[in-house]
Design a protein around this motif. Structure first.
Motif, PDB file in Angstrom:
ATOM      1  N   ILE A 148      46.992  29.921  34.287  1.00 25.07           N
ATOM      2  CA  ILE A 148      45.964  30.957  34.349  1.00 25.07           C
ATOM      3  C   ILE A 148      46.572  32.188  35.015  1.00 25.07           C
ATOM      4  O   ILE A 148      47.179  32.085  36.076  1.00 25.07           O
ATOM      5  CB  ILE A 148      44.750  30.467  35.156  1.00 25.07           C
ATOM      6  CG1 ILE A 148      44.119  29.249  34.489  1.00 25.07           C
ATOM      7  CG2 ILE A 148      43.720  31.580  35.333  1.00 25.07           C
ATOM      8  CD1 ILE A 148      43.113  28.522  35.365  1.00 25.07           C
ATOM      9  N   THR A 149      46.430  33.322  34.370  1.00 27.58           N
ATOM     10  CA  THR A 149      46.967  34.568  34.936  1.00 27.58           C
ATOM     11  C   THR A 149      45.865  35.514  35.416  1.00 27.58           C
ATOM     12  O   THR A 149      46.152  36.478  36.123  1.00 27.58           O
ATOM     13  CB  THR A 149      47.835  35.296  33.906  1.00 27.58           C
ATOM     14  OG1 THR A 149      47.079  35.503  32.706  1.00 27.58           O
ATOM     15  CG2 THR A 149      49.082  34.480  33.579  1.00 27.58           C
ATOM     16  N   GLU A 150      44.626  35.238  35.047  1.00 30.11           N
ATOM     17  CA  GLU A 150      43.495  36.042  35.522  1.00 30.11           C
ATOM     18  C   GLU A 150      42.254  35.161  35.537  1.00 30.11           C
ATOM     19  O   GLU A 150      41.909  34.543  34.526  1.00 30.11           O
ATOM     20  CB  GLU A 150      43.268  37.248  34.615  1.00 30.11           C
ATOM     21  CG  GLU A 150      42.151  38.169  35.079  1.00 30.11           C
ATOM     22  CD  GLU A 150      41.981  39.363  34.164  1.00 30.11           C
ATOM     23  OE1 GLU A 150      40.845  39.883  34.078  1.00 30.11           O
ATOM     24  OE2 GLU A 150      42.973  39.778  33.534  1.00 30.11           O
ATOM     25  N   LEU A 151      41.600  35.086  36.693  1.00 28.82           N
ATOM     26  CA  LEU A 151      40.387  34.286  36.789  1.00 28.82           C
ATOM     27  C   LEU A 151      39.223  34.981  36.080  1.00 28.82           C
ATOM     28  O   LEU A 151      39.215  36.199  35.933  1.00 28.82           O
ATOM     29  CB  LEU A 151      40.015  34.051  38.250  1.00 28.82           C
ATOM     30  CG  LEU A 151      40.896  33.082  39.034  1.00 28.82           C
ATOM     31  CD1 LEU A 151      40.442  33.023  40.482  1.00 28.82           C
ATOM     32  CD2 LEU A 151      40.892  31.694  38.415  1.00 28.82           C
ATOM     33  N   PRO A 152      38.238  34.208  35.641  1.00 25.40           N
ATOM     34  CA  PRO A 152      37.062  34.818  35.005  1.00 25.40           C
ATOM     35  C   PRO A 152      36.271  35.660  35.994  1.00 25.40           C
ATOM     36  O   PRO A 152      36.334  35.436  37.216  1.00 25.40           O
ATOM     37  CB  PRO A 152      36.236  33.606  34.548  1.00 25.40           C
ATOM     38  CG  PRO A 152      37.133  32.433  34.648  1.00 25.40           C
ATOM     39  CD  PRO A 152      38.147  32.748  35.692  1.00 25.40           C
ATOM     40  N   PRO A 153      35.497  36.599  35.497  1.00 27.37           N
ATOM     41  CA  PRO A 153      34.608  37.360  36.387  1.00 27.37           C
ATOM     42  C   PRO A 153      33.659  36.420  37.132  1.00 27.37           C
ATOM     43  O   PRO A 153      33.114  35.486  36.550  1.00 27.37           O
ATOM     44  CB  PRO A 153      33.823  38.256  35.415  1.00 27.37           C
ATOM     45  CG  PRO A 153      34.692  38.365  34.200  1.00 27.37           C
ATOM     46  CD  PRO A 153      35.411  37.053  34.091  1.00 27.37           C
ATOM     47  N   GLY A 154      33.523  36.661  38.422  1.00 30.72           N
ATOM     48  CA  GLY A 154      32.606  35.863  39.219  1.00 30.72           C
ATOM     49  C   GLY A 154      33.159  34.548  39.715  1.00 30.72           C
ATOM     50  O   GLY A 154      32.476  33.827  40.465  1.00 30.72           O
ATOM     51  N   ALA A 155      34.391  34.193  39.329  1.00 32.75           N
ATOM     52  CA  ALA A 155      34.966  32.931  39.789  1.00 32.75           C
ATOM     53  C   ALA A 155      35.289  32.998  41.278  1.00 32.75           C
ATOM     54  O   ALA A 155      35.680  34.043  41.804  1.00 32.75           O
ATOM     55  CB  ALA A 155      36.232  32.608  38.998  1.00 32.75           C
ATOM     56  N   VAL A 156      35.138  31.873  41.955  1.00 35.05           N
ATOM     57  CA  VAL A 156      35.524  31.751  43.361  1.00 35.05           C
ATOM     58  C   VAL A 156      36.896  31.089  43.408  1.00 35.05           C
ATOM     59  O   VAL A 156      37.074  29.955  42.955  1.00 35.05           O
ATOM     60  CB  VAL A 156      34.494  30.914  44.145  1.00 35.05           C
ATOM     61  CG1 VAL A 156      34.926  30.787  45.607  1.00 35.05           C
ATOM     62  CG2 VAL A 156      33.114  31.541  44.054  1.00 35.05           C
ATOM     63  N   TRP A 157      37.871  31.811  43.946  1.00 35.18           N
ATOM     64  CA  TRP A 157      39.263  31.351  43.997  1.00 35.18           C
ATOM     65  C   TRP A 157      39.421  30.444  45.209  1.00 35.18           C
ATOM     66  O   TRP A 157      39.250  30.873  46.356  1.00 35.18           O
ATOM     67  CB  TRP A 157      40.167  32.574  44.083  1.00 35.18           C
ATOM     68  CG  TRP A 157      41.629  32.327  44.069  1.00 35.18           C
ATOM     69  CD1 TRP A 157      42.294  31.170  43.786  1.00 35.18           C
ATOM     70  CD2 TRP A 157      42.643  33.301  44.359  1.00 35.18           C
ATOM     71  NE1 TRP A 157      43.648  31.347  43.870  1.00 35.18           N
ATOM     72  CE2 TRP A 157      43.892  32.646  44.221  1.00 35.18           C
ATOM     73  CE3 TRP A 157      42.609  34.645  44.712  1.00 35.18           C
ATOM     74  CZ2 TRP A 157      45.098  33.312  44.436  1.00 35.18           C
ATOM     75  CZ3 TRP A 157      43.808  35.313  44.936  1.00 35.18           C
ATOM     76  CH2 TRP A 157      45.041  34.648  44.781  1.00 35.18           C
ATOM     77  N   LEU A 158      39.791  29.168  44.987  1.00 33.98           N
ATOM     78  CA  LEU A 158      39.757  28.156  46.041  1.00 33.98           C
ATOM     79  C   LEU A 158      41.121  27.745  46.571  1.00 33.98           C
ATOM     80  O   LEU A 158      41.224  27.323  47.724  1.00 33.98           O
ATOM     81  CB  LEU A 158      39.029  26.905  45.526  1.00 33.98           C
ATOM     82  CG  LEU A 158      37.576  27.099  45.099  1.00 33.98           C
ATOM     83  CD1 LEU A 158      37.059  25.828  44.432  1.00 33.98           C
ATOM     84  CD2 LEU A 158      36.709  27.492  46.282  1.00 33.98           C
ATOM     85  N   ALA A 159      42.172  27.784  45.722  1.00 32.41           N
ATOM     86  CA  ALA A 159      43.460  27.244  46.164  1.00 32.41           C
ATOM     87  C   ALA A 159      44.595  27.868  45.371  1.00 32.41           C
ATOM     88  O   ALA A 159      44.407  28.341  44.244  1.00 32.41           O
ATOM     89  CB  ALA A 159      43.485  25.722  46.019  1.00 32.41           C
ATOM     90  N   SER A 160      45.804  27.825  45.958  1.00 32.86           N
ATOM     91  CA  SER A 160      46.967  28.430  45.323  1.00 32.86           C
ATOM     92  C   SER A 160      48.221  27.647  45.698  1.00 32.86           C
ATOM     93  O   SER A 160      48.211  26.799  46.597  1.00 32.86           O
ATOM     94  CB  SER A 160      47.120  29.890  45.759  1.00 32.86           C
ATOM     95  OG  SER A 160      47.417  29.959  47.150  1.00 32.86           O
TER      96      SER A 160
END
Length: 239
Positions: A148-160
């Motif tokens: 994934i290179t770009e999260l969807p609008p409104g997504a909550v980014w949890l881990a990396s």
């Protein structure tokens, strides 16, 4: 009251739910695995199921020419989002969830991850239904070149991770995508293509040894995350 049912879409012969399926059953859920790779039809709707799990596989989320069942799987993911039915997407499944919601996925992103990898939780995970109160860094097995290179609008980014930023995210209150494989135990690494691993700069035996060393914490953590997902499914089914 009947047990809640989870539909699991399996995309490759070796890519079954493994211990994730056992953990879900331990929590009182019925797990219906659809081996889509062998021509078994993916259901057209989620009417008979309370939750959706989409597993990994060596495809892009819209690789319909090689994996024609993915079109219907994308439709199910959209239904899960629209209906608020719990969903968990793993590797390809997480990428598919991101794509149908408006994110971007890139093939052969250039930073492959294989074997036990340190997943770093972000501050946003602190109040997440699945990821709250976990160790800040926890190992999980990775096996991917697409990302994934770009999260969807409104997504909550949890881990990396160092190589791949978008390791876990949430959409709404009941849909999660992860890039790693919580269902995979260390011995699965011994079944991977050793030559391909070497081409990516990895040694199969060392990967296996590290995964064995990390698995006590990994299995305990992802077992708990699965329990929490089952809790969300049970609550949703009752509602």
């Amino acid at each position: 009251m009947s047990q809640p049912r989870v539909l699991v879409v399996q995309n490759t012969p070796a890519g079954g739910p493994r211990r994730l399926g056992d953990w879900l059953r331990d929590e009182g859920l019925t797990v219906d695995v659809v081996p889509a790779f062998d021509g078994t039809s993916v259901p057209g709707t989620l009417k008979k199921h309370d939750a959706l799990v989409v597993l990994g596989g060596g495809y892009m989320p819209d690789d319909d020419h090689r994996a024609p069942w993915l079109a219907q799987t994308r439709s199910l993911a959209v239904q899960a989002l629209e209906q608020g039915r719990p969903m968990l997407g793993i590797c390809l499944g997480g990428q598919l969830l991101a794509q149908v919601a408006g994110g971007q996925v890139q093939a052969d992103a250039g930073r492959p991850e294989h074997g036990s990898t340190q997943i770093r939780l972000r501050a946003e995970a602190r109040d997440d239904a699945l990821f709250r109160d976990l160790p800040t860094i926890v190992p999980a097995i990775e096996h991917h070149v697409d990302a994934i290179t770009e999260l969807p609008p409104g997504a909550v980014w949890l881990a990396s991770t160092e190589r791949c930023p978008y390791q876990a995210f949430r959409l709404g209150d009941t849909a999660w995508g992860v890039q790693f494989h919580p269902e995979v135990a260390p011995d699965r690494i011994l079944e991977w293509d050793a030559d391909r691993l070497r081409q990516h700069g990895f040694n199969q035996e060392r990967l296996h040894q590290q995964a064995v060393a990390d698995d006590h914490l990994a299995a305990r953590t992802w077992r708990e995350v699965t329990r929490r997902f089952a809790e969300v499914v049970n609550q949703s089914a009752r509602g």
